[in-house]
Design a protein around this motif. Sequence first.
Motif, PDB file in Angstrom:
ATOM      1  N   HIS A   1       0.862  -1.184   0.000  1.00 48.53           N
ATOM      2  CA  HIS A   1       0.000   0.000   0.000  1.00 48.53           C
ATOM      3  C   HIS A   1       0.898   1.233   0.000  1.00 48.53           C
ATOM      4  O   HIS A   1       2.096   1.139   0.262  1.00 48.53           O
ATOM      5  CB  HIS A   1      -0.902   0.018   1.247  1.00 48.53           C
ATOM      6  N   MET A   2       0.323   2.382  -0.305  1.00 49.79           N
ATOM      7  CA  MET A   2       1.085   3.624  -0.272  1.00 49.79           C
ATOM      8  C   MET A   2       0.884   4.315   1.077  1.00 49.79           C
ATOM      9  O   MET A   2      -0.260   4.573   1.478  1.00 49.79           O
ATOM     10  CB  MET A   2       0.638   4.564  -1.392  1.00 49.79           C
TER      11      MET A   2
ATOM     12  N   VAL B   1      -5.499   2.530 -10.631  1.00 51.69           N
ATOM     13  CA  VAL B   1      -4.456   1.529 -10.440  1.00 51.69           C
ATOM     14  C   VAL B   1      -4.539   0.976  -9.017  1.00 51.69           C
ATOM     15  O   VAL B   1      -4.572   1.738  -8.052  1.00 51.69           O
ATOM     16  CB  VAL B   1      -3.058   2.136 -10.673  1.00 51.69           C
ATOM     17  N   ALA B   2      -4.574  -0.344  -8.921  1.00 57.64           N
ATOM     18  CA  ALA B   2      -4.506  -1.009  -7.621  1.00 57.64           C
ATOM     19  C   ALA B   2      -3.042  -1.218  -7.255  1.00 57.64           C
ATOM     20  O   ALA B   2      -2.258  -1.731  -8.056  1.00 57.64           O
ATOM     21  CB  ALA B   2      -5.238  -2.345  -7.668  1.00 57.64           C
ATOM     22  N   VAL B   3      -2.672  -0.812  -6.069  1.00 56.92           N
ATOM     23  CA  VAL B   3      -1.279  -0.879  -5.609  1.00 56.92           C
ATOM     24  C   VAL B   3      -0.894  -2.320  -5.294  1.00 56.92           C
ATOM     25  O   VAL B   3      -1.618  -3.024  -4.596  1.00 56.92           O
ATOM     26  CB  VAL B   3      -1.079   0.000  -4.366  1.00 56.92           C
TER      27      VAL B   3
ATOM     28  N   ARG C   1       1.221   9.019  -1.041  1.00 54.22           N
ATOM     29  CA  ARG C   1      -0.039   9.416  -1.679  1.00 54.22           C
ATOM     30  C   ARG C   1      -0.028  10.914  -1.974  1.00 54.22           C
ATOM     31  O   ARG C   1      -0.366  11.348  -3.070  1.00 54.22           O
ATOM     32  CB  ARG C   1      -1.209   9.051  -0.773  1.00 54.22           C
ATOM     33  N   ARG C   2       0.372  11.721  -0.995  1.00 52.17           N
ATOM     34  CA  ARG C   2       0.418  13.172  -1.194  1.00 52.17           C
ATOM     35  C   ARG C   2       1.488  13.553  -2.222  1.00 52.17           C
ATOM     36  O   ARG C   2       1.319  14.515  -2.981  1.00 52.17           O
ATOM     37  CB  ARG C   2       0.718  13.860   0.152  1.00 52.17           C
ATOM     38  N   PHE C   3       2.578  12.802  -2.234  1.00 55.46           N
ATOM     39  CA  PHE C   3       3.660  13.099  -3.173  1.00 55.46           C
ATOM     40  C   PHE C   3       3.174  12.968  -4.615  1.00 55.46           C
ATOM     41  O   PHE C   3       3.379  13.871  -5.436  1.00 55.46           O
ATOM     42  CB  PHE C   3       4.832  12.154  -2.912  1.00 55.46           C
ATOM     43  N   PHE C   4       2.528  11.865  -4.962  1.00 52.82           N
ATOM     44  CA  PHE C   4       2.023  11.690  -6.319  1.00 52.82           C
ATOM     45  C   PHE C   4       1.002  12.769  -6.666  1.00 52.82           C
ATOM     46  O   PHE C   4       0.970  13.266  -7.806  1.00 52.82           O
ATOM     47  CB  PHE C   4       1.412  10.301  -6.487  1.00 52.82           C
ATOM     48  N   GLU C   5       0.189  13.156  -5.729  1.00 51.77           N
ATOM     49  CA  GLU C   5      -0.865  14.137  -6.006  1.00 51.77           C
ATOM     50  C   GLU C   5      -0.317  15.524  -6.331  1.00 51.77           C
ATOM     51  O   GLU C   5      -0.982  16.311  -7.013  1.00 51.77           O
ATOM     52  CB  GLU C   5      -1.825  14.209  -4.819  1.00 51.77           C
ATOM     53  N   GLN C   6       0.894  15.839  -5.876  1.00 49.77           N
ATOM     54  CA  GLN C   6       1.435  17.187  -6.096  1.00 49.77           C
ATOM     55  C   GLN C   6       2.297  17.286  -7.352  1.00 49.77           C
ATOM     56  O   GLN C   6       2.744  18.374  -7.723  1.00 49.77           O
ATOM     57  CB  GLN C   6       2.267  17.607  -4.883  1.00 49.77           C
ATOM     58  N   LEU C   7       2.504  16.171  -8.052  1.00 48.10           N
ATOM     59  CA  LEU C   7       3.428  16.164  -9.183  1.00 48.10           C
ATOM     60  C   LEU C   7       2.769  16.655 -10.476  1.00 48.10           C
ATOM     61  O   LEU C   7       1.596  16.371 -10.724  1.00 48.10           O
ATOM     62  CB  LEU C   7       3.960  14.745  -9.419  1.00 48.10           C
ATOM     63  N   PRO C   8       3.537  17.336 -11.356  1.00 52.08           N
ATOM     64  CA  PRO C   8       3.019  17.720 -12.674  1.00 52.08           C
ATOM     65  C   PRO C   8       3.280  16.666 -13.750  1.00 52.08           C
ATOM     66  O   PRO C   8       2.858  16.833 -14.886  1.00 52.08           O
ATOM     67  CB  PRO C   8       3.783  19.003 -12.987  1.00 52.08           C
ATOM     68  N   PHE C   9       4.001  15.603 -13.417  1.00 49.70           N
ATOM     69  CA  PHE C   9       4.241  14.538 -14.385  1.00 49.70           C
ATOM     70  C   PHE C   9       4.598  13.251 -13.645  1.00 49.70           C
ATOM     71  O   PHE C   9       4.950  13.261 -12.462  1.00 49.70           O
ATOM     72  CB  PHE C   9       5.355  14.911 -15.370  1.00 49.70           C
ATOM     73  N   VAL C  10       4.468  12.130 -14.360  1.00 48.41           N
ATOM     74  CA  VAL C  10       4.822  10.836 -13.799  1.00 48.41           C
ATOM     75  C   VAL C  10       5.346   9.961 -14.933  1.00 48.41           C
ATOM     76  O   VAL C  10       4.934  10.108 -16.094  1.00 48.41           O
ATOM     77  CB  VAL C  10       3.603  10.170 -13.114  1.00 48.41           C
ATOM     78  N   LEU C  11       6.271   9.085 -14.635  1.00 48.63           N
ATOM     79  CA  LEU C  11       6.782   8.124 -15.598  1.00 48.63           C
ATOM     80  C   LEU C  11       6.015   6.823 -15.443  1.00 48.63           C
ATOM     81  O   LEU C  11       5.710   6.407 -14.319  1.00 48.63           O
ATOM     82  CB  LEU C  11       8.276   7.868 -15.392  1.00 48.63           C
ATOM     83  N   ALA C  12       5.704   6.171 -16.562  1.00 46.69           N
ATOM     84  CA  ALA C  12       4.941   4.934 -16.529  1.00 46.69           C
ATOM     85  C   ALA C  12       5.604   3.885 -17.401  1.00 46.69           C
ATOM     86  O   ALA C  12       6.192   4.198 -18.441  1.00 46.69           O
ATOM     87  CB  ALA C  12       3.505   5.171 -16.997  1.00 46.69           C
ATOM     88  N   GLY C  13       5.506   2.633 -16.990  1.00 44.00           N
ATOM     89  CA  GLY C  13       5.976   1.514 -17.787  1.00 44.00           C
ATOM     90  C   GLY C  13       4.842   0.530 -17.985  1.00 44.00           C
ATOM     91  O   GLY C  13       4.066   0.266 -17.061  1.00 44.00           O
TER      92      GLY C  13
END
Length: 315
Positions: A39-40, A136-138, A45-57
């Motif tokens: 789990h996060m 997405v399920a963690v 959780r707050r970190f992802f919410e404040q980002l302007p971009f994310v990397l995905a694979g």
Amino acid sequence: MVTTSTLESPFHEGEQRLQSLTGVQETMEQRGRAMIRDHMPDQHRRFFEQLPFVLAGGLDAHRQPWATVWSGLPGFMQSPDPHRLDIRVRHLPGDPLAAEWQAGSAIGLLGIEPHTRRRNRMNGTVVRADADGFDVAVRQSFGNCPKYIHPRQVRWTGAASAHAAVEPVGAQLQGAALRMVSAADTFFIASSSPAAGEPGQGRGDGVDVSHRGGPAGFVHVAETAEGSVLTVPDYVGNFLFNTLGNILRQPRVGLLFMDVARGDVLWLAGRGEVDLDPQAAAAFEGAQRLLRVRIEQGWLGRGVMPLAWDTQAVS
């Protein structure tokens, strides 16, 4: 990699092999059980919410891994509870995974904040997908060390260039694609375990995306008759060996390079190999081992990235 909620090892055999060769397997076994969660935590959780971009694979229909980037006004990712992350996805023109996401897809996510050099990983499974994005399920959540992250401020601009265009890239890197790779100080790599995304997959099987950084020009390009081969020094890190361990089991990888000044994105697919020869590594200052990637195909998106980067180091 597996979660810590079982009595199984938190690492699969590829990761364990490299940890054993490095003499850290017992230490990492204990550390992995402590740091890898199913789990996060709230700070992630707050970190992802404040980002302007994310990397995905993720994987395409041929099970080829690709790394890609999504962006949006901070808040485009939301975590309603510790076991879920909801993403309003805006696919870039040319994104090779744009049409591949569906319920059940394995996904690896890397949240990174260059100006603070903070990064967190979240690997999971898509549980809902529609035109607006997906949930997405963690499965796995853990932090990474800040090594080799070049500090930069990043903000979302809301739109790609009016002159955005996409063109195919072959096995032989040329022109703008070659310049992007040769000048890079950062790239991202997606890898997968053999059963990633399959029904009944082992708990250690999934898709991962990770960061690679070094001095500008640290990716070395050699031309062969079959295509370009990239050699990347692997420096001392956190000893998890997620990417290299995956490659020992399944060699296909996806690479993502970004030209932060022009807004260009280069997606590459190829086959990776881990070179454990210490004499080969000795030719690259600071390298512990080498990663080699034989390029097979790719796409170059010119002016497609709606992000502005301050390329000056942040104090």
